[in-house]
Design an enzyme around this catalytic site. Sequence first.
Site, PDB file in Angstrom:
ATOM      1  N   ASP A  19       0.942  -1.336  -0.156  1.00 40.34           N
ATOM      2  CA  ASP A  19      -0.357  -0.277  -0.142  1.00 40.34           C
ATOM      3  C   ASP A  19       0.692   0.974  -0.329  1.00 40.34           C
ATOM      4  O   ASP A  19       1.752   1.067   0.126  1.00 40.34           O
ATOM      5  CB  ASP A  19      -0.768   0.189   1.200  1.00 40.34           C
ATOM      6  CG  ASP A  19      -1.389   0.228   1.316  1.00 40.34           C
ATOM      7  OD1 ASP A  19      -2.559   1.841   0.230  1.00 40.34           O
ATOM      8  OD2 ASP A  19      -1.600   1.528   2.298  1.00 40.34           O
ATOM      9  N   ASP A  21      -0.255   5.259   1.325  1.00 42.80           N
ATOM     10  CA  ASP A  21      -0.473   6.355   2.309  1.00 42.80           C
ATOM     11  C   ASP A  21      -0.304   5.749   3.923  1.00 42.80           C
ATOM     12  O   ASP A  21      -0.641   4.592   3.386  1.00 42.80           O
ATOM     13  CB  ASP A  21      -1.504   6.988   1.631  1.00 42.80           C
ATOM     14  CG  ASP A  21      -1.460   7.610   0.543  1.00 42.80           C
ATOM     15  OD1 ASP A  21      -0.287   8.067   0.313  1.00 42.80           O
ATOM     16  OD2 ASP A  21      -2.695   8.224  -0.113  1.00 42.80           O
TER      17      ASP A  21
HETATM   18 MG   LIG Z   1      -2.868   3.344   3.487  1.00 47.36          MG
END
Ligand SMILES: [Mg+2]
Length: 201
Positions: A19, A21
Amino acid sequence: MMPIPPPGAPPKRGWVILDRDGVINRDRADYVKTPAELDFLPGSLEAIAALTQAGYGVVVATNQSGVGRGLLSEQDLDAIHAKLETAVQAAGGQLLGVFACPHAPDAGCACRKPRAGLLQQIATWAGIDLVGVPVVGDAVRDLEAARSVGALPILVRTGHGEKTLREWPDVAGLSVFADLTAFARHWITRSTAAAWRQDGA
Ligand SMILES: [Mg+2]
Ligand SMILES: [Zn+2]
């Protein structure tokens, strides 16, 4: 968005899906809208470099609904990811692909995590199935997407990780790491040991 060139030879040690962020860079409640707002978490670029140098193919899978909400354009997102790829390269690593869902939550797309579409795009692109492939995230929806395709959900405590740890129903069955550095260290050591056993048996 820019087309993602096909991967070359398969990575020696397999794939790692991250992922963005809260894992690689700081999450922002108001979205990362410009390259200047992409602020790397301590050690994350070096962790990606370590995975790359250990023989892993590192790919990013990220929800970027700010595009669908009209907060940034696809060109802005491309510029942000160009900065990300350049920074990873400067640290000695490589991202083989950055796959983003640009859709708003109410668009009903198949790719926004927790749905499986983004991970399935990666599987098709890489020509693999995702069983046992680590998917590293900080949110419940990352873990759910991973689990839905048979991948290995990995939680980091950065970003929303602490909150996710409180919300995830099956903490006993979950691999949790302080941050991307701790995960990378564990994953590289683990697979290196396995390779030694294989090569030296
Ligand atoms: Mg995230
Ligand atoms: Zn989508």
